[in-house]
Enzyme design. Structure first.
Site, short mmCIF file in Angstrom:
data_model
loop_
_atom_site.label_atom_id
_atom_site.label_comp_id
_atom_site.label_asym_id
_atom_site.label_seq_id
_atom_site.Cartn_x
_atom_site.Cartn_y
_atom_site.Cartn_z
N TYR A 26 1.18 -0.82 -0.10
CA TYR A 26 0.11 -0.35 -0.15
C TYR A 26 0.80 0.95 0.47
CZ TYR A 26 1.63 -0.63 5.16
OH TYR A 26 1.92 -0.45 5.66
N GLY A 27 1.99 0.99 -0.04
CA GLY A 27 3.23 2.63 0.16
C GLY A 27 4.16 2.21 -1.33
N THR A 28 6.02 2.37 -0.38
CA THR A 28 6.14 2.95 -1.13
C THR A 28 6.80 1.57 -2.40
OG1 THR A 28 8.77 1.68 0.61
CG2 THR A 28 7.43 4.48 0.45
N LEU A 29 6.08 0.22 -2.11
CA LEU A 29 6.25 -1.03 -3.00
C LEU A 29 5.62 -0.91 -4.22
CD1 LEU A 29 7.34 -3.46 -0.51
CD2 LEU A 29 8.60 -2.37 -2.08
N GLU A 101 11.65 -4.51 5.74
CA GLU A 101 10.04 -3.67 6.45
C GLU A 101 10.59 -4.20 8.08
OE1 GLU A 101 8.05 -2.44 5.04
OE2 GLU A 101 7.06 -3.36 3.35
#
Length: 175
Positions: A26-29, A101
């Site tokens: 849901y983010g930088t990936l 992570e």
């Protein structure tokens, strides 16, 4: 078992024995985000895009810390239904993602229920999930956050270049 049988099992059966897991990012990936390239690097393992989706539960997705990192706080029922992407990953990629992570200190990998928005990936014999159907995947959320983080602005979808004005600092650029 003879040597010929062992060789057959090793070279013909092993690929089908490799464990694949689903991971929701849901983010930088996500595609187009600063760390998406890590999902494509074969040295990290294999990742295949399956679908766009959102969490069925609401969670606070905040941008926090000195480096403006997106964090999904493990506080079910608060925030928004978070938008993201589902990937099918092999064990090597899952291990890479756990390390990236910083599991279990920064994030914890948990299984969540997701609503499919659009499924484009292969399903290997299963019926392709329709928009509005439900599936499960791992996601990285955190229970180890600063006391003020639940009061930060909450987002439904993360974009490093969003109108929030908080510049994400890539790992290689950090102190």
């Amino acid at each position: 078992m003879n040597l010929r049988a062992i060789i057959f099992i090793t070279f013909w059966c092993l690929p089908s024995c490799i464990h694949m897991a689903r991971v929701f990012v849901y983010g930088t990936l996500k595609k187009g985000q600063p760390n998406y390239h890590r999902m494509l690097e074969s040295a990290n393992g294999k990742a295949e895009f399956l679908a766009s989706a959102c969490t069925t539960e609401k969670y606070p997705l905040v941008i926090a810390g000195h480096y403006n990192i997106p964090f999904l706080l493990n506080i079910p029922g608060q925030g928004h239904r978070v938008q993201g992407e589902i990937y099918k990953v092999d064990d090597k990629m899952l291990e890479f993602l756990d390390d990236f992570e910083e599991v279990p200190t920064m994030y914890q990998r948990v299984r969540v229920r997701l609503e499919v928005k659009e499924w484009v990936g292969e399903t290997e014999g299963e019926e392709r999930p329709a928009a509005g159907s439900f599936t499960e995947a791992f996601l990285y959320s955190t229970t180890t956050y600063q006391p003020d983080w639940p009061t930060l602005p909450r987002y439904e979808s993360y974009d490093a270049r969003g109108d929030h004005g908080l510049q994400y600092v890539a790992r290689q650029e950090r102190d």
